[in-house]
Scaffold this active site. Structure first.
Site, PDB file in Angstrom:
ATOM      1  N   HIS A 181      41.049  -3.573  79.367  1.00 21.84           N
ATOM      2  CA  HIS A 181      39.833  -3.477  78.551  1.00 21.84           C
ATOM      3  C   HIS A 181      40.160  -3.207  77.072  1.00 21.84           C
ATOM      4  O   HIS A 181      39.810  -2.156  76.509  1.00 21.84           O
ATOM      5  CB  HIS A 181      38.978  -2.345  79.121  1.00 21.84           C
ATOM      6  CG  HIS A 181      37.543  -2.348  78.685  1.00 21.84           C
ATOM      7  ND1 HIS A 181      37.149  -2.422  77.371  1.00 21.84           N
ATOM      8  CD2 HIS A 181      36.396  -2.286  79.407  1.00 21.84           C
ATOM      9  CE1 HIS A 181      35.834  -2.396  77.310  1.00 21.84           C
ATOM     10  NE2 HIS A 181      35.354  -2.313  78.533  1.00 21.84           N
ATOM     11  N   GLU A 287      38.795  -8.896  77.112  1.00 19.65           N
ATOM     12  CA  GLU A 287      39.361  -8.152  78.226  1.00 19.65           C
ATOM     13  C   GLU A 287      39.804  -9.090  79.346  1.00 19.65           C
ATOM     14  O   GLU A 287      38.973  -9.514  80.154  1.00 19.65           O
ATOM     15  CB  GLU A 287      38.296  -7.182  78.770  1.00 19.65           C
ATOM     16  CG  GLU A 287      37.527  -6.430  77.695  1.00 19.65           C
ATOM     17  CD  GLU A 287      36.181  -5.881  78.195  1.00 19.65           C
ATOM     18  OE1 GLU A 287      35.993  -5.709  79.406  1.00 19.65           O
ATOM     19  OE2 GLU A 287      35.312  -5.628  77.358  1.00 19.65           O
TER      20      GLU A 287
HETATM   21  O1  LIG Z   1      31.109   2.457  78.877  1.00 18.08           O
HETATM   22  P1  LIG Z   1      32.240   1.938  79.714  1.00 18.08           P
HETATM   23  O2  LIG Z   1      32.144   2.368  81.150  1.00 18.08           O
HETATM   24  O3  LIG Z   1      33.573   2.260  79.132  1.00 18.08           O
HETATM   25  O4  LIG Z   1      32.115   0.361  79.700  1.00 18.08           O
HETATM   26  C1  LIG Z   1      32.168  -0.356  78.517  1.00 18.08           C
HETATM   27  C2  LIG Z   1      31.880  -1.823  78.790  1.00 18.08           C
HETATM   28  O5  LIG Z   1      32.895  -2.345  79.598  1.00 18.08           O
HETATM   29  C3  LIG Z   1      32.826  -3.769  79.848  1.00 18.08           C
HETATM   30  O6  LIG Z   1      33.041  -4.477  78.680  1.00 18.08           O
HETATM   31  C4  LIG Z   1      31.489  -4.119  80.483  1.00 18.08           C
HETATM   32  O7  LIG Z   1      31.335  -5.531  80.570  1.00 18.08           O
HETATM   33  C5  LIG Z   1      30.350  -3.532  79.721  1.00 18.08           C
HETATM   34  O8  LIG Z   1      29.151  -3.752  80.446  1.00 18.08           O
HETATM   35  C6  LIG Z   1      30.562  -2.052  79.481  1.00 18.08           C
HETATM   36  O9  LIG Z   1      29.500  -1.544  78.714  1.00 18.08           O
END
Ligand SMILES: O=P(O)(O)OC[C@H]1O[C@H](O)[C@H](O)[C@@H](O)[C@@H]1O
Length: 312
Positions: A181, A287
């Site tokens: 990520h 990601e």
């Molecule tokens: O807030 P987190 O749990 O770290 O996730 C952050 C982001 O991760 C990914 O990119 C998902 O596609 C998003 O939907 C999410 O908001």
């Protein structure tokens, strides 16, 4: 020869300048490495999260929130959190009770050691491990498999490579998703494009999970949260450009998807650990992952995934 008997002229003779070395330092919470050419990385043991990647000039390449939790009280917002064994949340029975994005980013990893190569193409590889015996007991109860995760972070002058090797050490097969990520630092998201996703299909998480087709480069003008299946093979790079100039290229290994994410104004406001609140302008997440379905890993098997991020 006894040291004391060495002719004193030996130590006084000027030799060649000592070659600068790769330096690696670690404490109870993080591991840092620097190449002789100046590039550096910083990895938090909590989550084995790469928090910082600087080029030779000391310019930061990753975005990290000013409010990121760095004390182990939660996953760090920014850098490269590791998503395993579920992307987001899912009602798929074995992972249904796990927290968003699983537990790898919110577990304390062990630093296993470093390998270095010196010389013109110096580099350093830092290895981190997490095994089922070392995760929180609640997690062990929720996802009761036997596994080892080996995560390697390799820094070379122009590249950062992150590799995750997942091994099934138990008697039972398990299914997983995983994703790297990465939060890239940019100056202005409105000048950013991602190429390499032309003609890819994607699931639009901000439009009712509709399946859509990408036309042209990805640009940003609002909240963006999409799961792409690139039409190009993983060995061909996804490229992040800013104001027309390439900034990062990303090559994937065994990762058939790529999530593209920017929270924009409202989601940034609603995200407690995202600071400053206008930092959505300065980040883009691209990601690489395998998140479309479930990857089954049988007893004794291993699966290796990686991303290589290169600077121009
Ligand atoms: O807030 P987190 O749990 O770290 O996730 C952050 C982001 O991760 C990914 O990119 C998902 O596609 C998003 O939907 C999410 O908001």
């Amino acid at each position: 020869m006894n040291r004391a008997n060495k002719p004193s002229t030996l130590s006084a003779t000027p030799g060649p300048e000592p070659q600068a070395q790769v330096t690696v330092s670690s404490d109870n919470s993080r591991v840092s490495a620097q190449l002789p050419t100046g590039e550096s990385i910083d990895v938090l043991l909590h989550g084995a999260t790469v928090l910082s990647w600087k080029d030779a000039a000391g310019d930061e390449k990753l975005w990290l929130s000013d409010a990121a939790k760095l004390d182990g009280s939660g996953p760090a917002r920014g850098g490269i959190p590791l998503v395993f064994p579920v992307f987001g949340t899912s009602d798929h029975p074995p992972v249904a009770k796990l927290p968003q994005h699983g537990f790898a980013r919110n577990s304390r990893w062990e630093f296993l050691g470093k390998s270095t190569s010196e010389g013109a193409t110096s580099g350093v590889k830092l290895d981190f491990g997490l095994s089922s015996d070392n995760v929180d007991e609640t997690i062990q109860a929720l996802w009761p498999y036997k596994y080892t995760l080996l995560y390697s972070v390799t820094l070379e002058p122009k590249n950062l490579v992150t590799t995750l090797v997942i091994s099934n050490d138990g008697e039972t097969s398990f299914e997983f998703q995983t994703l790297l990520h990465t939060y890239f630092k940019v100056n202005n998201i409105e000048d950013v494009q991602v190429t390499g996703l032309e003609d890819a299909s994607y699931i639009d998480k901000v439009d009712g999970l509709k399946t859509k087709a990408q036309s042209g480069a990805v640009t940003f003008s609002g909240e963006t949260d999409r799961i792409y299946t690139p039409a190009i093979p993983p060995s061909e790079p996804l490229v992040i450009t800013e104001a027309g100039k390439p900034k990062f290229s990303i090559v994937r290994q065994n990762l058939e998807n790529a999530v593209v994410f920017n929270p924009w104004v409202e989601k940034a406001k609603a995200t407690a650990d995202l600071e400053p609140k206008d930092a959505w302008k300065n980040l883009v997440c691209v990601e690489p992952g395998t998140v479309g379905g479930w990857h089954q890993l049988d007893k004794g098997d291993t699966f290796e995934v990686a991303q290589t991020i290169s600077l121009p």
